[in-house]
Design a protein around this motif. Structure first.
Motif, mmCIF file in Angstrom:
data_model
loop_
_atom_site.group_PDB
_atom_site.id
_atom_site.type_symbol
_atom_site.label_atom_id
_atom_site.label_comp_id
_atom_site.label_asym_id
_atom_site.label_seq_id
_atom_site.Cartn_x
_atom_site.Cartn_y
_atom_site.Cartn_z
ATOM 1 N N UNK A 178 11.487 29.636 69.432
ATOM 2 C CA UNK A 178 10.378 29.679 69.144
ATOM 3 C C UNK A 178 10.483 30.552 67.614
ATOM 4 N N UNK A 179 9.499 30.762 66.893
ATOM 5 C CA UNK A 179 9.483 31.295 65.551
ATOM 6 C C UNK A 179 7.844 31.699 65.306
ATOM 7 N N UNK A 180 7.925 32.931 64.376
ATOM 8 C CA UNK A 180 6.948 32.991 63.651
ATOM 9 C C UNK A 180 7.005 32.845 61.948
ATOM 10 N N UNK A 181 6.094 32.338 61.452
ATOM 11 C CA UNK A 181 6.225 32.076 60.044
ATOM 12 C C UNK A 181 6.397 33.267 59.303
ATOM 13 N N UNK A 182 7.235 33.494 58.156
ATOM 14 C CA UNK A 182 7.317 34.512 57.484
ATOM 15 C C UNK A 182 6.076 34.822 56.603
ATOM 16 N N UNK A 183 5.965 35.833 55.962
ATOM 17 C CA UNK A 183 5.099 36.154 55.130
ATOM 18 C C UNK A 183 4.972 35.146 53.862
ATOM 19 N N UNK A 184 6.247 34.797 53.228
ATOM 20 C CA UNK A 184 6.384 33.825 52.416
ATOM 21 C C UNK A 184 5.812 32.554 52.651
ATOM 22 N N UNK A 185 6.085 32.351 53.915
ATOM 23 C CA UNK A 185 5.612 30.947 54.501
ATOM 24 C C UNK A 185 4.180 30.764 54.769
ATOM 25 N N UNK A 186 3.571 31.882 55.323
ATOM 26 C CA UNK A 186 2.257 32.013 55.410
ATOM 27 C C UNK A 186 1.462 31.811 54.071
ATOM 28 N N UNK A 187 1.864 32.545 53.273
ATOM 29 C CA UNK A 187 1.201 32.762 51.884
ATOM 30 C C UNK A 187 1.469 31.046 51.213
ATOM 31 N N UNK A 188 2.584 30.570 51.262
ATOM 32 C CA UNK A 188 2.763 29.063 50.957
ATOM 33 C C UNK A 188 1.696 28.146 51.500
ATOM 34 N N UNK A 189 1.731 28.485 52.773
ATOM 35 C CA UNK A 189 0.780 27.391 53.384
ATOM 36 C C UNK A 189 -0.830 27.772 53.334
ATOM 37 N N UNK A 190 -1.209 28.733 53.189
ATOM 38 C CA UNK A 190 -2.150 29.242 52.832
ATOM 39 C C UNK A 190 -2.859 28.646 51.461
ATOM 40 N N UNK A 191 -2.016 28.541 50.564
ATOM 41 C CA UNK A 191 -2.052 28.021 49.021
ATOM 42 C C UNK A 191 -2.465 26.479 49.254
ATOM 43 N N UNK A 192 -1.472 25.875 50.219
ATOM 44 C CA UNK A 192 -1.843 24.434 50.331
ATOM 45 C C UNK A 192 -3.276 24.188 50.915
ATOM 46 N N UNK A 193 -3.374 25.062 51.626
ATOM 47 C CA UNK A 193 -4.848 24.636 52.518
ATOM 48 C C UNK A 193 -5.999 25.149 51.548
ATOM 49 N N UNK A 194 -5.922 26.079 50.639
ATOM 50 C CA UNK A 194 -6.941 26.429 49.643
ATOM 51 C C UNK A 194 -7.007 25.480 48.919
ATOM 52 N N UNK A 195 -5.915 24.880 48.279
ATOM 53 C CA UNK A 195 -5.906 23.711 47.380
ATOM 54 C C UNK A 195 -6.627 22.528 47.799
ATOM 55 N N UNK A 196 -6.406 22.206 49.115
ATOM 56 C CA UNK A 196 -7.049 21.035 49.672
ATOM 57 C C UNK A 196 -8.548 21.258 49.938
ATOM 58 N N UNK A 197 -8.940 22.537 50.353
ATOM 59 C CA UNK A 197 -10.337 22.881 50.333
ATOM 60 C C UNK A 197 -10.908 22.684 48.969
ATOM 61 N N UNK A 198 -10.492 23.276 47.708
ATOM 62 C CA UNK A 198 -11.012 23.289 46.724
ATOM 63 C C UNK A 198 -11.412 21.844 46.073
ATOM 64 N N UNK A 199 -10.276 20.985 46.166
ATOM 65 C CA UNK A 199 -10.350 19.567 45.763
ATOM 66 C C UNK A 199 -10.935 18.698 46.792
ATOM 67 N N UNK A 200 -11.128 18.837 47.856
ATOM 68 C CA UNK A 200 -11.386 17.931 48.989
ATOM 69 C C UNK A 200 -12.743 18.154 49.809
#
Length: 393
Positions: free
Chosen positions: A118-140
């Motif tokens: 098992x694992x928990x995403x690190x703060x850096x990983x969470x921030x990175x994935x949030x960025x990807x999701x936000x980018x997709x929301x803005x553009x799509x």
């Protein structure tokens, strides 16, 4: 081509409402809080509270700029830390249900499970994935816009902050039936709340290479819906074919628990069930997938700059005009070869060579420098540098 985008910093309370405004001002478009000019010939100096990104790869620049725009690393850290209790409970549930099937060369040489992790995403990983999701929301899709500085919205947006992986050693549908049986038991007991089932497998894959039989997946679906609140839509098994050839079973989870405090509650999670050799290839393929999609690795962390530069040097060579299609084919064939290696035995588990370009029949189609084995070596060095420097970047 997108030339400029300016993002005005917005506070936590008005972020979503501001993004949902749409107007035009002096010939410049405003798209859900993001102003842009498709014909701007030259970027003027920006005010202190704006960001800008330029270049031929506007998507990658947008992604990096959004990453830098929000000072949300502390809330990402809290979200990561507060998921510890849910992760611990998930690990306990899976080990209790499946521990008897774990492989051990002395005590259980016939075990069908190589490991449960098992694992928990690190703060850096969470921030990175949030960025990807936000980018997709803005553009799509503006309906998916969220506040990346709010813990509850982060937890509801990311479905895999907490993850588990069951790595199969002896992976055929007959042996794997017992894994489904044990997961169903946990569903019936209320210990696992499955909210989505996705079975990733290539088209026309031979029956003996499938991880799970369709009838077993149907039994899992039936059990999930029997124990699901009647006011929620039924869960259906989704069979998904990825161009990469990746194969695994993914189970999305609701990890909420009445015994958790508010900060510990309302996490979503994921269980991946995958074979050992497929897992080995995926560790490298995740990076090549991002680069093929013009995404940065770890939000452009300099530890991976060597990997990215190396990739670009050879992938953009004019000697390989069909590189993207050919590399996708290489990936698909490599995944199939990895699947055919299983089961893992005590004798071969340390032989971790990945399928070569030559073995996959693609010599002269792909630069030999981009063989998965070479990329694996470079990734290992970058991973070490990242671990040493991730907190000072």
């Amino acid at each position: 081509m997108l030339n400029t985008i300016n993002l005005n910093f917005l506070n936590k309370n008005n972020f979503k409402s501001a993004l949902n405004k749409n107007s035009k001002n002096n010939g410049q478009n405003t798209y859900y809080g993001f102003s842009y000019n498709f014909n701007a010939p030259k970027l003027k100096p920006l005010a202190k509270d704006t960001i800008s990104f330029l270049g031929t790869n506007s998507s990658q620049n947008l992604n990096k700029s959004l990453y830098d725009a929000f000072d949300n690393i502390e809330v990402c850290k809290k979200v990561s830390d507060n998921g510890a209790r849910a992760e611990k409970l998930l690990r306990k549930t899976l080990n209790s249900a499946l521990g008897e099937f774990k492989y051990d060369p002395k005590t259980n040489p016939e075990g069908i499970i190589y490991k449960i992790s098992t694992r928990r995403k690190t703060a850096d990983s969470i921030k990175e994935k949030l960025t990807n999701r936000l980018e997709g929301a803005i553009l799509k899709d503006k309906s998916k816009i969220f506040n990346p500085t709010d813990a509850d919205e982060i937890k509801s947006t990311l479905g895999d902050i907490i993850g588990a992986r069951i790595t199969l050693r002896n992976a055929d549908d007959y042996q794997s039936k017992v894994v489904i049986d044990k997961i169903i038991e946990q569903v019936e007991k209320g210990n696992l709340k499955i909210i989505n089932i996705e079975n990733h497998e290539p088209d026309e894959i031979r029956k003996n290479l499938k991880y799970f039989a369709q009838e077993d997946l149907q039994r899992l679906e039936d059990a999930v819906n029997r124990n699901r609140p009647s006011n929620l839509p039924a869960v259906k098994v989704k069979t998904d074919t990825k161009d990469s050839g990746y194969m695994a079973l993914h189970l999305d989870l609701d990890l909420s628990n009445d015994n958790f405090t508010a900060s510990q509650d309302k996490y979503l999670g994921e269980i991946q069930i995958v074979g050992y050799d497929v897992e080995c290839l995926k560790e490298v393929e995740d990076l090549t997938y991002k680069l093929l999609q013009n995404k940065s690795i770890k939000a452009g962390h300099p530890a991976y700059s060597a990997f990215t530069s190396y990739w670009k040097k050879y992938s953009e060579s004019k000697d390989y005009p069909d590189f993207k299609d050919d590399f996708t084919l290489y990936t698909a064939r490599a995944y199939l070869m990895q699947r055919e290696k299983e089961p893992v035995s005590a004798e071969n588990k340390n032989k971790k060579a990945l399928p070569t370009i030559r073995q996959c029949g693609l010599e002269k189609k792909i630069p030999p420098e981009l063989d998965f084995n070479r990329l694996k070596e470079i990734k290992a060095l970058c991973d070490q540098l990242y671990e040493l420097t991730k907190r000072v970047w």
